[in-house]
Design a protein around this motif. Structure first.
Motif, PDB file in Angstrom:
ATOM      1  N   LEU A 258       0.824  -1.272   0.179  1.00 58.08           N
ATOM      2  CA  LEU A 258      -0.095   0.011   0.121  1.00 58.08           C
ATOM      3  C   LEU A 258       0.913   1.185   0.093  1.00 58.08           C
ATOM      4  O   LEU A 258       0.554   2.268  -0.734  1.00 58.08           O
ATOM      5  CB  LEU A 258      -0.792   0.019   1.164  1.00 58.08           C
TER       6      LEU A 258
ATOM      7  N   PRO B 239      -7.132  -0.790  -3.113  1.00 52.23           N
ATOM      8  CA  PRO B 239      -8.288  -1.201  -2.212  1.00 52.23           C
ATOM      9  C   PRO B 239      -9.607  -1.160  -3.195  1.00 52.23           C
ATOM     10  O   PRO B 239      -9.957  -0.205  -4.067  1.00 52.23           O
ATOM     11  CB  PRO B 239      -8.281  -0.008  -1.173  1.00 52.23           C
TER      12      PRO B 239
ATOM     13  N   LEU C 122      -6.518   4.398   4.595  1.00 49.86           N
ATOM     14  CA  LEU C 122      -6.438   4.016   3.063  1.00 49.86           C
ATOM     15  C   LEU C 122      -6.263   5.265   2.325  1.00 49.86           C
ATOM     16  O   LEU C 122      -5.430   5.393   1.162  1.00 49.86           O
ATOM     17  CB  LEU C 122      -7.725   3.210   2.849  1.00 49.86           C
TER      18      LEU C 122
ATOM     19  N   TRP D 158      -8.555   3.929  -5.874  1.00 48.69           N
ATOM     20  CA  TRP D 158      -9.557   3.130  -4.931  1.00 48.69           C
ATOM     21  C   TRP D 158     -10.742   2.881  -5.551  1.00 48.69           C
ATOM     22  O   TRP D 158     -11.395   3.655  -6.228  1.00 48.69           O
ATOM     23  CB  TRP D 158      -9.762   4.051  -3.579  1.00 48.69           C
TER      24      TRP D 158
END
Length: 281
Positions: A14, A21, A98, A106
């Motif tokens: 990440l 995600p 996130l 995303w």
């Protein structure tokens, strides 16, 4: 590799933007004071509390929306959706983490605005791309918006950070894929990738997906996930505490998605703890 090792690997990936995600409605379970429908069933019940729908389809979201569209008007469906998602939960700690990770794309497959709120709390620019209903935007598959909601005439080849809402969202323009006909139109073309923005197709290449708050227990969710992750890497993860159904298990095996058998509530603090040193490195 045990769950802790997997989480450490995901956190490192990440931080370097290797992981995308991919979030579903169960992400709302981590938010406080949720006043919007958090499942397809809850959304169907929200609609049928205001519009009379035949009993046999009252618990089926896409069929409920189609009935209302057929016997009322498309505007009635949009109005009900706008009412259902008029309030937006404050982002959860996981959403904020996130949003501030090294991710550049995303995917959010629910209609609420909580993740866009998470991105808005950061200082970096981002754009939102939403799926559009062909009944309202014939021939146009997606709409793009700046962070402040301003419509963009087109998405640049390298738009920077992207929030992709393939089913649409409440903000900024009330775009929704929700009825049977909405999905039929998209699924007719999705095999050849027409409804998926070129920028999304370019960014996913070679990258891993992390599925959070998602189930794949119906053909619709499997079809979208399969096509959105096409031509990405051959390694992905899903946080799924319950045993998968037979069709889910087959889908996970076909797509090489490793199951992390934790609840979101258990997974979130572990990932956030692992992300801190990974981002600092």
């Amino acid at each position: 590799m045990d769950n802790q090792d997997l989480i450490q690997e995901i956190a490192r990936s990440l931080a370097t933007g290797v992981v995308i995600p991919y979030m579903g409605p169960e992400m709302l379970s981590l938010c406080a004071d949720v006043a919007v429908p958090a499942t397809p069933l809850a959304l169907a019940e929200s609609m049928t509390a205001k519009v009379s729908v035949p009993h046999k389809i009252r618990k089926r979201l896409t069929q409920t929306a189609q009935f209302i569209e057929n016997f009322k008007h498309r505007k009635s469906v949009v109005h009900l959706m706008n009412e259902a998602f008029a309030t937006s939960p404050a982002p959860s700690a996981l959403q904020l983490a996130l949003a501030n990770s090294g991710a550049k794309l995303w995917v959010d497959t629910w209609y609420d605005d909580s993740f866009s709120k998470a991105l808005a709390q950061g200082g970096d620019a981002w754009v939102q791309v939403q799926g559009l209903s062909q009944s309202e935007h014939f021939g146009q598959w997606t709409g793009a918006y700046a962070a402040d909601g301003t419509p963009l005439a087109e998405l640049s080849a390298e738009p920077g950070r992207i929030l992709y809402k393939p089913w649409g969202a409440h903000s900024p323009a009330g775009n929704y894929l929700v009825s049977d006909s909405d999905y039929v139109e998209v699924l007719t073309e999705i095999d050849i990738q027409t409804p998926i923005p070129a920028a999304v197709q370019a960014w996913r290449s070679g990258r891993n997906f992390l599925f959070l708050g998602c189930r794949f227990d119906d053909q619709l969710t499997r079809s979208f996930a399969r096509q959105i992750m096409k031509r990405s890497s051959d390694r992905h993860w899903v946080v799924m505490p319950n045993e998968p159904t037979r069709m889910e298990a087959l889908f996970l095996a076909q797509q090489n998605i490793t199951r992390i058998s934790l609840s979101l509530a258990e997974f979130a603090p572990l990932l956030m703890g692992a992300m801190q040193p990974a981002l600092a490195a």
